[in-house]
Design an enzyme around this catalytic site. Sequence first.
Site, PDB file in Angstrom:
ATOM      1  N   ASP A  14       0.782  -1.254   0.000  1.00 53.64           N
ATOM      2  CA  ASP A  14       0.000   0.000   0.000  1.00 53.64           C
ATOM      3  C   ASP A  14       0.809   1.297   0.000  1.00 53.64           C
ATOM      4  O   ASP A  14       0.471   2.236   0.741  1.00 53.64           O
ATOM      5  CB  ASP A  14      -0.950   0.017   1.198  1.00 53.64           C
ATOM      6  CG  ASP A  14      -1.971  -1.105   1.175  1.00 53.64           C
ATOM      7  OD1 ASP A  14      -1.952  -1.925   0.247  1.00 53.64           O
ATOM      8  OD2 ASP A  14      -2.789  -1.174   2.108  1.00 53.64           O
ATOM      9  N   ASP A  57      -4.753  -0.703  -1.725  1.00 54.18           N
ATOM     10  CA  ASP A  57      -6.098  -0.425  -1.253  1.00 54.18           C
ATOM     11  C   ASP A  57      -6.888   0.098  -2.451  1.00 54.18           C
ATOM     12  O   ASP A  57      -6.395   0.964  -3.184  1.00 54.18           O
ATOM     13  CB  ASP A  57      -6.044   0.666  -0.163  1.00 54.18           C
ATOM     14  CG  ASP A  57      -6.477   0.174   1.199  1.00 54.18           C
ATOM     15  OD1 ASP A  57      -6.544  -1.044   1.405  1.00 54.18           O
ATOM     16  OD2 ASP A  57      -6.733   1.024   2.069  1.00 54.18           O
ATOM     17  N   HIS A  59     -10.805   1.006  -2.864  1.00 53.77           N
ATOM     18  CA  HIS A  59     -12.162   1.027  -2.321  1.00 53.77           C
ATOM     19  C   HIS A  59     -13.182   1.629  -3.275  1.00 53.77           C
ATOM     20  O   HIS A  59     -12.844   2.524  -4.054  1.00 53.77           O
ATOM     21  CB  HIS A  59     -12.181   1.857  -1.026  1.00 53.77           C
ATOM     22  CG  HIS A  59     -11.365   1.283   0.074  1.00 53.77           C
ATOM     23  ND1 HIS A  59     -11.643   0.072   0.653  1.00 53.77           N
ATOM     24  CD2 HIS A  59     -10.265   1.769   0.713  1.00 53.77           C
ATOM     25  CE1 HIS A  59     -10.755  -0.169   1.608  1.00 53.77           C
ATOM     26  NE2 HIS A  59      -9.904   0.836   1.652  1.00 53.77           N
ATOM     27  N   HIS A  76     -10.524   7.221   1.592  1.00 58.90           N
ATOM     28  CA  HIS A  76      -9.155   7.081   1.085  1.00 58.90           C
ATOM     29  C   HIS A  76      -9.103   5.996   0.020  1.00 58.90           C
ATOM     30  O   HIS A  76      -9.921   5.094   0.006  1.00 58.90           O
ATOM     31  CB  HIS A  76      -8.178   6.738   2.229  1.00 58.90           C
ATOM     32  CG  HIS A  76      -8.471   5.419   2.868  1.00 58.90           C
ATOM     33  ND1 HIS A  76      -9.410   5.264   3.854  1.00 58.90           N
ATOM     34  CD2 HIS A  76      -7.956   4.180   2.639  1.00 58.90           C
ATOM     35  CE1 HIS A  76      -9.466   3.995   4.223  1.00 58.90           C
ATOM     36  NE2 HIS A  76      -8.600   3.310   3.494  1.00 58.90           N
ATOM     37  N   LYS A 100      -7.218  -4.748  -2.954  1.00 59.25           N
ATOM     38  CA  LYS A 100      -8.049  -5.238  -1.858  1.00 59.25           C
ATOM     39  C   LYS A 100      -9.035  -4.163  -1.424  1.00 59.25           C
ATOM     40  O   LYS A 100      -8.743  -2.984  -1.497  1.00 59.25           O
ATOM     41  CB  LYS A 100      -7.183  -5.686  -0.683  1.00 59.25           C
ATOM     42  CG  LYS A 100      -6.192  -4.642  -0.218  1.00 59.25           C
ATOM     43  CD  LYS A 100      -5.068  -5.260   0.597  1.00 59.25           C
ATOM     44  CE  LYS A 100      -4.061  -4.236   1.043  1.00 59.25           C
ATOM     45  NZ  LYS A 100      -4.539  -3.238   1.955  1.00 59.25           N
ATOM     46  N   CYS A 148      -2.108  -2.378   7.795  1.00 58.49           N
ATOM     47  CA  CYS A 148      -1.992  -3.305   6.663  1.00 58.49           C
ATOM     48  C   CYS A 148      -0.718  -4.144   6.694  1.00 58.49           C
ATOM     49  O   CYS A 148      -0.735  -5.306   6.293  1.00 58.49           O
ATOM     50  CB  CYS A 148      -2.120  -2.543   5.357  1.00 58.49           C
ATOM     51  SG  CYS A 148      -3.765  -1.787   5.202  1.00 58.49           S
TER      52      CYS A 148
END
Length: 195
Positions: A14, A57, A59, A76, A100, A148
């Site tokens: 990340d 990440d 989202h 974020h 993810k 993470c």
Amino acid sequence: MATYDARTALLVVDVQNDFADPSGSLYVAGGEQIVPIVNAEVERAREAGAQVVYTQDWHPEHTPHFQRDGGIWPVHCVEDTHGAEFHEDLLVADGRVVRKGHDGRDGYSGFSVRDPLSGERGDTLLHEMLEANGIERLVICGLATDYCVVETVLDARMLGYPVEVLTDAVRAVELQPGDGATALARMREAGAELV
């Protein structure tokens, strides 16, 4: 110093704009400082024939992971935004990427996701990808130590991977003072080697 070979993967967790850039929505203090260290490790890994894998990440615009939707985090790493992109100075060429959290689940670990409402756990493609490529050992770095990174390390150890954590190439959120040190202790207790 970490060691690399063809059965080792460097896992970069990340290192994205929202975490590693001071203007990011969930900036991790000092996050940008790890980028040159990570890049040097990427070069070392490649020279030794090791694989490099990145987690990201990723989202949706709305997810129970975010404060505005009932979670604990500011918005974020929303997919296809500048904040979700890798830090502009990060060396990413030829690396495999595991995204993810794209389906609204919490994606702390590179290996697993969790439904924030039911708590149900699922797997990402990471373990399957590593197995398919003959990876037996991991070197891990990235952001953030106390979320993470630690969750990725704990899952890796649970799956039986020997793990080295590059302590100069991680930084912590530190919602509470000492969270970073606690996370490092948890990794060590799980059998990870801190280098």
